[in-house]
Design a protein around this motif. Structure first.
Motif, PDB file in Angstrom:
ATOM      1  N   SER A  26       0.809  -1.220   0.000  1.00  0.00           N
ATOM      2  CA  SER A  26       0.000   0.000   0.000  1.00  0.00           C
ATOM      3  C   SER A  26       0.843   1.271   0.000  1.00  0.00           C
ATOM      4  O   SER A  26       0.332   2.360  -0.293  1.00  0.00           O
ATOM      5  CB  SER A  26      -0.932   0.015   1.214  1.00  0.00           C
ATOM      6  OG  SER A  26      -0.188   0.018   2.423  1.00  0.00           O
ATOM      7  N   ASP A  50       0.790   3.850  -7.483  1.00  0.00           N
ATOM      8  CA  ASP A  50      -0.087   2.942  -8.229  1.00  0.00           C
ATOM      9  C   ASP A  50       0.570   2.338  -9.470  1.00  0.00           C
ATOM     10  O   ASP A  50       0.172   1.256  -9.914  1.00  0.00           O
ATOM     11  CB  ASP A  50      -1.375   3.677  -8.649  1.00  0.00           C
ATOM     12  CG  ASP A  50      -2.242   4.047  -7.463  1.00  0.00           C
ATOM     13  OD1 ASP A  50      -2.087   3.412  -6.406  1.00  0.00           O
ATOM     14  OD2 ASP A  50      -3.058   4.975  -7.593  1.00  0.00           O
ATOM     15  N   HIS A  51       1.564   3.036 -10.043  1.00  0.00           N
ATOM     16  CA  HIS A  51       2.129   2.563 -11.309  1.00  0.00           C
ATOM     17  C   HIS A  51       3.089   1.382 -11.135  1.00  0.00           C
ATOM     18  O   HIS A  51       3.485   0.763 -12.121  1.00  0.00           O
ATOM     19  CB  HIS A  51       2.842   3.699 -12.038  1.00  0.00           C
ATOM     20  CG  HIS A  51       3.992   4.293 -11.280  1.00  0.00           C
ATOM     21  ND1 HIS A  51       5.241   3.716 -11.260  1.00  0.00           N
ATOM     22  CD2 HIS A  51       4.078   5.395 -10.509  1.00  0.00           C
ATOM     23  CE1 HIS A  51       6.044   4.444 -10.514  1.00  0.00           C
ATOM     24  NE2 HIS A  51       5.369   5.470 -10.042  1.00  0.00           N
TER      25      HIS A  51
END
Length: 320
Positions: free
Chosen positions: A205, A209-210
């Motif tokens: 987490s 995101d990439h």
């Protein structure tokens, strides 16, 4: 009163035993995971070249008339992955080379001093052995700005320009910071790595995101094995000497584009003033202030890439 103190003492002892047991379990789990993660590091993302009898990683991507050399900030565990958001937007036009200094990424952790002259010599040799020829547009993030300035001072024919990605400049650090060398922070990070407690901090987490799953696994494997290693620690202790060497010569007057963060994660107004001070007096220098944190390549990659393209296009124009 004595009874109360006895009860308190037993409670504290119990808490201490539980804490030590937890650290022991975490340490054992960490050692098991290091063994399991080892295969992830057997296929380097970059080209491995021999420098001073050790292996250094250089990653290249793209082709073009200009070569951009990405230089890592202090402690960036995986320069190849950590700066990919930016250079991936530029490799369609330019040749990209990412240096992983000793102690970083897939490069070896080595013995010996990590003064900036040694680091510079090794980085130049690694690029040459990887077939990456000068001149370069040096793109340093954070602490590697000091190395980039030294590079331009000592080997001006190799440096076409400097693009600072919130880079350090000679006045970025106070005397207290240089004297302390961030030893307390390094000691904490070393403890987190060696004990395995760092595994509780760096989870999926925490990644942008990439990152795909494989990239996350590689980054974590590198972190738990190498973060805050002796090479990273030692180079910090040589900052003051490098800055003194820079200040003993003239500023390298090469075309310079400096991206500047809001300073909140670095030295505040001292960091901001130091960047403007460095640009002052250069023939061709521009500072672009970004309303973001220190990892500017993650937070403002599109804005930076567009400004870099404009800047590099200007290098090709004949000087009047």
């Amino acid at each position: 009163m004595k009874k109360a103190l006895k009860i308190t003492g037993k409670i504290l002892l119990g808490i201490l035993i539980i804490l030590l047991a937890f650290i022991l379990v975490t340490f054992i789990y960490h050692r098991i995971m290091l063994h399991k993660e080892k295969p992830l590091l057997e296929s380097p993302l970059g080209q491995m070249v021999e420098v001073d009898g050790n292996q250094m990683s250089i990653y290249t991507e793209g082709e073009g008339d200009h070569t951009l050399v990405i230089m890592s900030g202090g402690g960036e565990i995986s320069p190849i992955l950590g700066y990919g958001t930016l250079y991936g937007k530029l490799s369609d036009t330019y040749k990209i080379a990412v240096i992983e200094k000793f102690g970083y990424g897939f490069s070896d952790v080595v013995d010996g001093e990590r003064d900036f002259d040694t680091i510079l010599r090794q980085d130049r040799e690694a690029l040459q052995k990887a077939g990456v020829e000068a001149p370069y547009i040096l793109c340093p993030h954070s602490m590697s700005g000091i190395e980039a300035i030294l590079w331009a001072q000592k080997y001006p024919d190799e440096v076409e320009a400097i693009v600072g990605l919130d880079m350090s400049t000679p006045k970025s650090f106070t005397e207290e910071e240089l004297a302390d060398g961030e030893k307390t922070m390094v000691a904490l990070y070393t403890f987190l790595r060696e004990s395995g407690l760092g595994r509780l901090v760096l989870t999926d987490s925490t990644f942008p995101d990439h990152y795909d799953r494989h990239e996350k696994e590689i980054y974590k494997a590198l972190t738990f094995r190498k973060f805050a290693n002796k090479n990273m620690e030692d180079e910090i202790t040589h900052l003051a000497d490098a800055i003194e060497e820079i200040n003993s010569a003239d500023k390298p007057d090469v075309p310079t584009l400096l991206f500047l963060s809001d300073g909140k994660e670095t030295g505040g107004q001292t960091w901001i003033d130091a960047m403007h001070d460095y640009a002052d007096g250069l023939t061709d220098a521009r500072v672009i202030e970004l309303n973001c944190g220190h990892m500017v390549t993650e937070e403002k990659p599109d804005e930076i890439a567009a400004a870099m393209r404009e800047f590099i296009a200007g290098l090709d124009k004949p000087q009047s």
